[in-house]
Design a protein around this motif. Structure first.
Motif, PDB file in Angstrom:
ATOM      1  N   ILE A  11       5.935  12.141  -3.911  1.00  0.00           N
ATOM      2  CA  ILE A  11       5.957  11.051  -2.949  1.00  0.00           C
ATOM      3  C   ILE A  11       5.285   9.853  -3.609  1.00  0.00           C
ATOM      4  CG2 ILE A  11       5.182  10.257  -0.680  1.00  0.00           C
ATOM      5  CD1 ILE A  11       4.881  13.288   0.021  1.00  0.00           C
ATOM      6  N   VAL A  12       5.873   8.678  -3.431  1.00  0.00           N
ATOM      7  CA  VAL A  12       5.294   7.450  -3.978  1.00  0.00           C
ATOM      8  C   VAL A  12       5.081   6.485  -2.818  1.00  0.00           C
ATOM      9  CG1 VAL A  12       5.589   5.540  -5.603  1.00  0.00           C
ATOM     10  CG2 VAL A  12       6.552   7.793  -6.154  1.00  0.00           C
ATOM     11  N   LEU A  13       3.840   6.023  -2.655  1.00  0.00           N
ATOM     12  CA  LEU A  13       3.514   5.040  -1.628  1.00  0.00           C
ATOM     13  C   LEU A  13       3.257   3.697  -2.286  1.00  0.00           C
ATOM     14  CD1 LEU A  13       1.042   7.107   0.598  1.00  0.00           C
ATOM     15  CD2 LEU A  13       3.526   6.886   0.821  1.00  0.00           C
ATOM     16  N   ILE A  14       3.904   2.647  -1.753  1.00  0.00           N
ATOM     17  CA  ILE A  14       3.710   1.295  -2.260  1.00  0.00           C
ATOM     18  C   ILE A  14       3.421   0.370  -1.085  1.00  0.00           C
ATOM     19  CG2 ILE A  14       5.164   1.672  -4.297  1.00  0.00           C
ATOM     20  CD1 ILE A  14       7.400   0.120  -2.901  1.00  0.00           C
ATOM     21  N   GLY A  15       2.914  -0.817  -1.397  1.00  0.00           N
ATOM     22  CA  GLY A  15       2.660  -1.796  -0.351  1.00  0.00           C
ATOM     23  C   GLY A  15       1.503  -2.698  -0.725  1.00  0.00           C
ATOM     24  N   PRO A  16       1.242  -3.700   0.115  1.00  0.00           N
ATOM     25  CA  PRO A  16       0.170  -4.653  -0.167  1.00  0.00           C
ATOM     26  C   PRO A  16      -1.217  -4.026  -0.028  1.00  0.00           C
ATOM     27  CG  PRO A  16       1.172  -5.117   1.966  1.00  0.00           C
ATOM     28  CD  PRO A  16       1.969  -4.014   1.341  1.00  0.00           C
ATOM     29  N   ILE A  17      -2.221  -4.806  -0.352  1.00  0.00           N
ATOM     30  CA  ILE A  17      -3.617  -4.364  -0.256  1.00  0.00           C
ATOM     31  C   ILE A  17      -3.952  -4.056   1.204  1.00  0.00           C
ATOM     32  CG2 ILE A  17      -6.033  -5.028  -0.625  1.00  0.00           C
ATOM     33  CD1 ILE A  17      -4.966  -7.018  -2.790  1.00  0.00           C
ATOM     34  N   ARG A  18      -4.519  -2.899   1.442  1.00  0.00           N
ATOM     35  CA  ARG A  18      -4.946  -2.392   2.743  1.00  0.00           C
ATOM     36  C   ARG A  18      -3.784  -2.057   3.680  1.00  0.00           C
ATOM     37  NH1 ARG A  18      -9.387  -2.867   0.337  1.00  0.00           N
ATOM     38  NH2 ARG A  18     -11.411  -3.007   1.317  1.00  0.00           N
ATOM     39  N   SER A  38      -3.919   8.209  -7.833  1.00  0.00           N
ATOM     40  CA  SER A  38      -3.975   6.780  -7.554  1.00  0.00           C
ATOM     41  C   SER A  38      -3.813   5.981  -8.837  1.00  0.00           C
ATOM     42  CB  SER A  38      -5.310   6.430  -6.889  1.00  0.00           C
ATOM     43  OG  SER A  38      -5.430   5.040  -6.756  1.00  0.00           O
ATOM     44  N   CYS A  39      -2.820   5.125  -8.863  1.00  0.00           N
ATOM     45  CA  CYS A  39      -2.592   4.293 -10.041  1.00  0.00           C
ATOM     46  C   CYS A  39      -3.795   3.385 -10.297  1.00  0.00           C
ATOM     47  CB  CYS A  39      -1.318   3.468  -9.875  1.00  0.00           C
ATOM     48  SG  CYS A  39      -0.734   2.737 -11.418  1.00  0.00           S
ATOM     49  N   ASP A  40      -4.415   2.878  -9.231  1.00  0.00           N
ATOM     50  CA  ASP A  40      -5.569   1.993  -9.408  1.00  0.00           C
ATOM     51  C   ASP A  40      -6.708   2.673 -10.163  1.00  0.00           C
ATOM     52  OD1 ASP A  40      -4.433  -0.237  -8.259  1.00  0.00           O
ATOM     53  OD2 ASP A  40      -5.447  -0.010  -6.329  1.00  0.00           O
ATOM     54  N   ALA A  89      -1.258  -2.366  -5.164  1.00  0.00           N
ATOM     55  CA  ALA A  89      -0.368  -3.428  -4.692  1.00  0.00           C
ATOM     56  C   ALA A  89       0.318  -4.165  -5.839  1.00  0.00           C
ATOM     57  CB  ALA A  89      -1.141  -4.412  -3.817  1.00  0.00           C
ATOM     58  N   GLY A  90      -0.377  -4.383  -6.933  1.00  0.00           N
ATOM     59  CA  GLY A  90       0.198  -5.092  -8.070  1.00  0.00           C
ATOM     60  C   GLY A  90       1.136  -4.260  -8.915  1.00  0.00           C
ATOM     61  N   HIS A  91       1.164  -2.965  -8.670  1.00  0.00           N
ATOM     62  CA  HIS A  91       2.019  -2.090  -9.475  1.00  0.00           C
ATOM     63  C   HIS A  91       3.440  -1.967  -8.936  1.00  0.00           C
ATOM     64  CE1 HIS A  91      -2.047  -0.690 -10.728  1.00  0.00           C
ATOM     65  NE2 HIS A  91      -1.456  -0.908 -11.884  1.00  0.00           N
ATOM     66  N   HIS A 153       1.450 -12.683  -1.301  1.00  0.00           N
ATOM     67  CA  HIS A 153       2.529 -12.547  -2.286  1.00  0.00           C
ATOM     68  C   HIS A 153       3.038 -11.101  -2.324  1.00  0.00           C
ATOM     69  CE1 HIS A 153       4.752 -13.222  -5.995  1.00  0.00           C
ATOM     70  NE2 HIS A 153       4.136 -12.187  -6.520  1.00  0.00           N
ATOM     71  N   PHE A 154       2.105 -10.136  -2.393  1.00  0.00           N
ATOM     72  CA  PHE A 154       2.492  -8.724  -2.419  1.00  0.00           C
ATOM     73  C   PHE A 154       3.289  -8.357  -1.168  1.00  0.00           C
ATOM     74  CE2 PHE A 154      -1.677  -7.810  -4.886  1.00  0.00           C
ATOM     75  CZ  PHE A 154      -1.086  -8.177  -6.077  1.00  0.00           C
ATOM     76  N   LEU A 155       2.866  -8.847  -0.017  1.00  0.00           N
ATOM     77  CA  LEU A 155       3.510  -8.525   1.252  1.00  0.00           C
ATOM     78  C   LEU A 155       4.962  -8.982   1.289  1.00  0.00           C
ATOM     79  CD1 LEU A 155       3.469  -7.689   4.273  1.00  0.00           C
ATOM     80  CD2 LEU A 155       2.566  -9.982   4.747  1.00  0.00           C
ATOM     81  N   ARG A 156       5.211 -10.163   0.799  1.00  0.00           N
ATOM     82  CA  ARG A 156       6.535 -10.772   0.948  1.00  0.00           C
ATOM     83  C   ARG A 156       7.464 -10.582  -0.251  1.00  0.00           C
ATOM     84  NH1 ARG A 156       3.267 -13.648   4.182  1.00  0.00           N
ATOM     85  NH2 ARG A 156       4.166 -14.370   6.138  1.00  0.00           N
ATOM     86  N   HIS A 157       6.937 -10.120  -1.341  1.00  0.00           N
ATOM     87  CA  HIS A 157       7.747 -10.075  -2.558  1.00  0.00           C
ATOM     88  C   HIS A 157       8.875  -9.055  -2.445  1.00  0.00           C
ATOM     89  CE1 HIS A 157       8.907 -10.045  -6.750  1.00  0.00           C
ATOM     90  NE2 HIS A 157       8.277 -11.198  -6.838  1.00  0.00           N
TER      91      HIS A 157
END
Length: 187
Positions: A11-18, A38-40, A89-91, A153-157
């Protein structure tokens, strides 16, 4: 609900900060009996493998250059199997088409890539994320120093929307309910 015994996919979870990636990820990993990666927490080691230099790490907007993030995602997926990944978020956000294509190819074999967002209305989602980030010193300092809001930016990209196989809206749901929804939607 998916049969937890027969689910053998990552499973891969993506999305903005928080957005809830780490919290929901932890619950999912526990319920499915798989490790959470966690990639971070691992990305700096991967960055250094390809010459990460503190003086030259950032792109023109102050974000880490895409080549480091692409490499980190590729290595993370290569090094770990049968687990839950939460990407920072940046990944999952790439301005350059070739960087995005590389990450799309890396994630192509993963049917369970979930984008977590508070709600479908991105203006409302931005307000929710802003409220969740009131204690995020890094984000506040970044905004003040760079006069740029990376989380908006992360949210809308579009990268997040192109990489995701499914979108999960978390507004009004507990982390446990969100985890249940993800399990129900796994393929």
């Amino acid at each position: 609900m998916a049969d937890l015994i027969t689910v053998k996919t990552d499973i891969v979870l993506i999305g903005p900060i928080r957005a809830g990636k780490s919290t929901v990820g932890r619950l999912l990993a526990q319920r499915l009996g798989i490790p959470q990666v966690s990639c971070d927490s691992l990305c700096r080691n991967y960055y250094q493998e390809i010459g990460f230099d503190v003086e030259e790490q950032y792109g023109p907007d102050g974000m880490i250059a895409a080549r480091f993030n692409v490499y980190a995602v590729q290595r993370l997926l290569q090094d770990h199997q049968s687990c839950l990944f939460d990407l920072g978020a940046g990944h999952s956000v790439y301005r350059e088409a070739d960087s995005l294509d590389q990450v799309r190819q890396a994630l192509a074999a993963y049917p369970n890539v979930f984008l977590l967002l508070p709600c479908a209305n991105l203006d409302a989602a931005e307000n929710v994320l802003e409220a969740r980030n009131t204690e995020n010193e890094w984000l506040h300092n970044f905004r003040a120093q760079r006069r740029y809001d990376p989380n908006a930016h992360f949210l809308r990209h579009e990268s997040n929307f192109l990489l995701a196989k499914q979108i999960i809206y978390t507004e009004g749901c507990s982390p446990e309910e969100t985890a249940d929804e993800i399990i129900a939607k796994m393929v």
